[in-house]
Design an enzyme around this catalytic site. Sequence first.
Site, PDB file in Angstrom:
ATOM      1  CB  SER A   1      -0.866  -0.021   1.262  1.00 57.20           C
ATOM      2  OG  SER A   1      -1.454   1.241   1.473  1.00 57.20           O
TER       3      SER A   1
ATOM      4  CE1 TYR B   1      -4.005  -2.451   5.346  1.00 55.41           C
ATOM      5  CE2 TYR B   1      -3.613  -0.091   5.225  1.00 55.41           C
ATOM      6  CZ  TYR B   1      -3.814  -1.304   4.604  1.00 55.41           C
ATOM      7  OH  TYR B   1      -3.802  -1.372   3.241  1.00 55.41           O
TER       8      TYR B   1
ATOM      9  CE  LYS C   1      -1.620  -4.413   3.233  1.00 54.90           C
ATOM     10  NZ  LYS C   1      -1.832  -5.720   2.616  1.00 54.90           N
TER      11      LYS C   1
HETATM   12  N1  UFG Z   1     -12.850  10.998   3.348  1.00 53.71           N
HETATM   13  C1  UFG Z   1     -13.876  11.856   3.704  1.00 53.71           C
HETATM   14  N2  UFG Z   1     -15.028  11.303   4.196  1.00 53.71           N
HETATM   15  C2  UFG Z   1     -15.220   9.973   4.329  1.00 53.71           C
HETATM   16  C3  UFG Z   1     -14.158   9.109   3.959  1.00 53.71           C
HETATM   17  C4  UFG Z   1     -12.990   9.663   3.492  1.00 53.71           C
HETATM   18  O1  UFG Z   1     -13.744  13.077   3.607  1.00 53.71           O
HETATM   19  O2  UFG Z   1     -16.292   9.555   4.799  1.00 53.71           O
HETATM   20  C5  UFG Z   1     -11.611  11.575   2.788  1.00 53.71           C
HETATM   21  C6  UFG Z   1     -10.361  11.271   3.572  1.00 53.71           C
HETATM   22  O3  UFG Z   1     -10.143  12.223   4.599  1.00 53.71           O
HETATM   23  C7  UFG Z   1      -9.298  11.301   2.481  1.00 53.71           C
HETATM   24  C8  UFG Z   1     -10.034  10.778   1.263  1.00 53.71           C
HETATM   25  O4  UFG Z   1     -11.412  10.971   1.533  1.00 53.71           O
HETATM   26  O5  UFG Z   1      -8.886  12.623   2.229  1.00 53.71           O
HETATM   27  C9  UFG Z   1      -9.792   9.314   0.986  1.00 53.71           C
HETATM   28  O6  UFG Z   1     -10.085   8.568   2.156  1.00 53.71           O
HETATM   29  P1  UFG Z   1     -10.202   6.974   2.152  1.00 53.71           P
HETATM   30  O7  UFG Z   1     -10.564   6.552   3.536  1.00 53.71           O
HETATM   31  O8  UFG Z   1     -11.070   6.527   1.042  1.00 53.71           O
HETATM   32  O9  UFG Z   1      -8.728   6.503   1.763  1.00 53.71           O
HETATM   33  P2  UFG Z   1      -7.328   6.782   2.515  1.00 53.71           P
HETATM   34  O10 UFG Z   1      -6.492   7.562   1.560  1.00 53.71           O
HETATM   35  O11 UFG Z   1      -7.506   7.329   3.865  1.00 53.71           O
HETATM   36  O12 UFG Z   1      -6.795   5.302   2.723  1.00 53.71           O
HETATM   37  C10 UFG Z   1      -6.627   4.445   1.638  1.00 53.71           C
HETATM   38  C11 UFG Z   1      -6.892   3.013   2.074  1.00 53.71           C
HETATM   39  C12 UFG Z   1      -5.828   2.549   3.007  1.00 53.71           C
HETATM   40  C13 UFG Z   1      -4.478   2.813   2.476  1.00 53.71           C
HETATM   41  C14 UFG Z   1      -4.310   4.231   2.040  1.00 53.71           C
HETATM   42  C15 UFG Z   1      -3.008   4.384   1.343  1.00 53.71           C
HETATM   43  O13 UFG Z   1      -8.124   2.913   2.707  1.00 53.71           O
HETATM   44  O14 UFG Z   1      -5.979   1.159   3.145  1.00 53.71           O
HETATM   45  O15 UFG Z   1      -5.347   4.588   1.141  1.00 53.71           O
HETATM   46  O16 UFG Z   1      -2.728   5.681   1.005  1.00 53.71           O
HETATM   47  F1  UFG Z   1      -3.554   2.553   3.416  1.00 53.71           F
END
Ligand code: UFG
Length: 337
Positions: free
Chosen positions: A124, A150, A154
């Site tokens: 990841s 998590y 990785k």
């Molecule tokens: N976000 C919101 N509201 C939500 C969910 C997410 O505003 O309800 C925002 C987050 O703050 C972030 C973006 O949307 O800015 C993406 O969030 P995600 O949770 O979809 O993804 P992340 O980038 O936080 O995490 C993902 C995977 C992880 C991995 C990571 C690697 O879920 O498993 O990318 O960069 F580790």
Amino acid sequence: MRVLLAGGAGYIGAHTALALIEHGHEVLVVDDFSNSCIDSIQRVEALSGATVTVIENDLSNLEASRVALAGHDFDAVIHLAGLKAVGESTEQPIRYYRTNIDSTLNLLEIMRERAVTKLVFSSSATVYGTPELLPLREDHPVGNNITNPYGWSKAMNEQIIRDVQAAWPELGAVLLRYFNPVGAHPSGQIGEDPSGVPSNLMPYVAQVAIGRRERLSVFGNDYPTDDGTGVRDYIHVMDLAEGHVAALEHLRDGVTAYNLGTGRGSSVLDLVSAFEQAVGIAIPYEIVAARAGDVAEAVADPSLAHAELGWTATRSLADACRDSWAWQSSNPNGYGA
Ligand code: UFG
């Protein structure tokens, strides 16, 4: 090749199974179904017309895994089996480390016993921690302020694979550092089926669109980005799946890490408007506090995978929104509902 697909019933797994079959490979899925169900594989079989061997087994149990895999021959392993909820990992670190580390150790041990020398590992972009320089290249330091178990699991798995390969030079391994997988197979037959409230953005947006959630909470709008919301590199899951096939088919000696991303950053609000445009449904949202542990921006430099694997992401964010909606609207409650 006969490919053992560990974690093959999950979101990435089912799409990867389909891509492997489409490229002429034979697929054996091993999965404990703790966060997935057999329906995804049945749908892969229906879409492809191929038969997928399914082995129900928990890979974190070495003895049980030896027994379960005995009698099944395979030439390569794609290891996607693991727990992946960032927030949950901070509450259940022992479970996360046991599952995510033991499954890798056990697979490597069994591969060594059986002289299977090809491994593709699901890593990841989280291993980069807080990005120091964007876009992220594979030579960016790993482990720079990772904020959850998590993510550490990785990074630790990457190190374990490197150490095992150093002691067992016949092993060839690829570490695929995924950015943000989104979308679904365009048929809408397989897709992401999160249990409970989705923690990831795209499934949450899709559940707002179908009416299961009232509105999206946007986590923070004062990041140093164009519109203040977090920027990510959203990659269509079919592109990601094809990245696994390319990695497998170009596998060579040693351990090589590749980013699987598009090289394009989109903010939370960009994704919301892309979804609204692609699907024609308004997504109500409110700005709330930033989520602990989130970084402002994570975008891949995907050029190494292009140069060495001949792989590049071809699908757009609009494609991903349309396909997520195809999945969500034809399966409002996920698989089996
Ligand atoms: N976000 C919101 N509201 C939500 C969910 C997410 O505003 O309800 C925002 C987050 O703050 C972030 C973006 O949307 O800015 C993406 O969030 P995600 O949770 O979809 O993804 P992340 O980038 O936080 O995490 C993902 C995977 C992880 C991995 C990571 C690697 O879920 O498993 O990318 O960069 F580790």
